[in-house]
Design a protein around this motif. Sequence first.
Motif, short mmCIF file in Angstrom:
data_model
loop_
_atom_site.label_atom_id
_atom_site.label_comp_id
_atom_site.label_asym_id
_atom_site.label_seq_id
_atom_site.Cartn_x
_atom_site.Cartn_y
_atom_site.Cartn_z
N ILE A 1 -7.09 4.21 -4.30
CA ILE A 1 -7.02 3.50 -3.02
C ILE A 1 -7.69 2.13 -3.13
O ILE A 1 -7.15 1.12 -2.65
N VAL A 2 -8.85 2.07 -3.78
CA VAL A 2 -9.54 0.78 -3.96
C VAL A 2 -8.64 -0.20 -4.72
O VAL A 2 -8.47 -1.36 -4.32
N ASN A 3 -8.06 0.26 -5.82
CA ASN A 3 -7.22 -0.62 -6.63
C ASN A 3 -5.94 -1.02 -5.91
O ASN A 3 -5.46 -2.15 -6.03
N VAL A 4 -5.37 -0.08 -5.16
CA VAL A 4 -4.14 -0.40 -4.42
C VAL A 4 -4.44 -1.41 -3.31
O VAL A 4 -3.65 -2.33 -3.07
N ILE B 1 0.84 -1.21 0.00
CA ILE B 1 0.00 0.00 0.00
C ILE B 1 0.87 1.25 0.00
O ILE B 1 0.66 2.17 -0.80
N VAL B 2 1.86 1.28 0.89
CA VAL B 2 2.74 2.44 0.99
C VAL B 2 3.52 2.65 -0.30
O VAL B 2 3.62 3.77 -0.82
N ILE B 3 4.07 1.57 -0.86
CA ILE B 3 4.88 1.66 -2.08
C ILE B 3 4.05 2.16 -3.26
O ILE B 3 4.45 3.09 -3.98
N LEU B 4 2.88 1.54 -3.47
CA LEU B 4 2.07 1.89 -4.64
C LEU B 4 1.48 3.29 -4.53
O LEU B 4 1.55 4.09 -5.47
N LEU B 5 0.89 3.61 -3.37
CA LEU B 5 0.31 4.94 -3.21
C LEU B 5 1.39 6.02 -3.28
O LEU B 5 1.18 7.09 -3.86
N GLY B 6 2.55 5.75 -2.69
CA GLY B 6 3.66 6.70 -2.78
C GLY B 6 4.12 6.90 -4.21
O GLY B 6 4.37 8.03 -4.64
N HIS B 7 4.21 5.81 -4.95
CA HIS B 7 4.62 5.89 -6.36
C HIS B 7 3.63 6.73 -7.17
O HIS B 7 4.03 7.61 -7.94
N TYR B 8 2.33 6.45 -6.99
CA TYR B 8 1.32 7.19 -7.75
C TYR B 8 1.29 8.67 -7.34
O TYR B 8 1.16 9.55 -8.20
#
Length: 442
Positions: free
Chosen positions: A125-128, A24-31
């Motif tokens: 957020i839903v997809n992550v 979650i942290v990696i993907l949301l941070g990347h986006y």
Amino acid sequence: MNSRIRYLSLRPRTVATIVFLASIVILLGHYAIKYGLNDPPSIRGDEMSYDMVSWNLAKGNGFSEQVNDSIFWEPYVAAGKITPAQARREQLNPVVVTHEGPPLFPYLLSLFNRQFGRQFWSVRIVNVLATSGTAGMLVWYLLRTGNFASAFFGFVCFLIADTRTRVYGRAVLTEATATFLLTIVTILLLLLLQHWRRRTLILLGITVGLLVLDRTIFALWLPGLALLVGRLSYQAPTKKTDVHLPPSRKRALASAFFFLAISGLVLLPWGVRNVLLLKAPMPFGTQGMSQLPAGFSDLALERRGLWSAEPTHRLKRKVAHFSTRQERDVARARLGRQEAIDWIWGHPTDALRLAGMKIWQEYRPRLPGEWFICVMAVVGFLLTLRRSDTRVFMGLHLISCFVIAVTWSVEGRFVMPLMFTTHVFAARPVAILFSNGRGSAS
């Protein structure tokens, strides 16, 4: 260090939870850093359609397309994806549709639209959450059936080497949620294989029903999944101690029908809605039938099975004289189905050739990371042919291949929900390499 690895490997759920939170942290941070969480999607294709439907649902306009609301278009104008003049031209009164995708994803997004107004961070957020949940289940399973090295390798390949997790994690599309749901289905099938329980069948039926409500194409999976459920129920023990019970055909048949009944109950409201709205026996809407010429036609052969929008536009022109949207959708679906049937009867050899082309187009790797994962997965499959979970995974892929053969290819999007099985296969050589002579559970 080795003692720490052994300590972690004894607690798959704990490690999976850490992986879930880290993803979650990696993907949301990347986006957030690269794109911004509120960046609007492309104005072409399914993303715009999902965005429209979810906004209309939030505004009380039902499951409809077209939006007569300037607030909806403001982010697209601000991002330069549409001009103010185009936005004014696109402000049309909502029209209830049965042609677009099923309701689960847009209804979920509409809850956020209703609560927080116009934004795009909620879909990310839903997809992550869905992608991270799949990553967590992947690591959990690899720890249960392999070792720490294979779990670490699987996590890195899934989140870094496989670009699809990042591409579809931010798209207003159902790939991430479908992958998550199909991963749950896969694990439930493995549980059914180990120990037959009615509770597992109920959960399986509910999850498959939600999967169809997420992506309509999974309705075509239902017969294959019923056969797979029946096959697994045929020999599965009913209790952990009933290892030597004889196979039961009666239980296999009853399990398959029970599974279909539970899935059908989940799908019933949506199916009734479509039949009543269309006044035609089309419980899953009109999209699939109206686009069949994209999979069976001279154009499909020329494009080697890849989907094209040309048949959709052509059929729209043919039915333009009907007065309502529902009448046009039904007429287009019937025309599309008849065109495809006529072409198959007139070109049986080409139809068989197309089946192979579609499957190849859907499964073939396109990027270096995909090639690496594909090679590792093939090796892992060949090394574990005798394993029971390998046979379950291949059963799912055979169902997928059949569905692709009777529809069309969208260059890998139909295969993405099977990422869990692919990455388990890809991690198997690493598990064997670092097994230290220990066997792993099947």
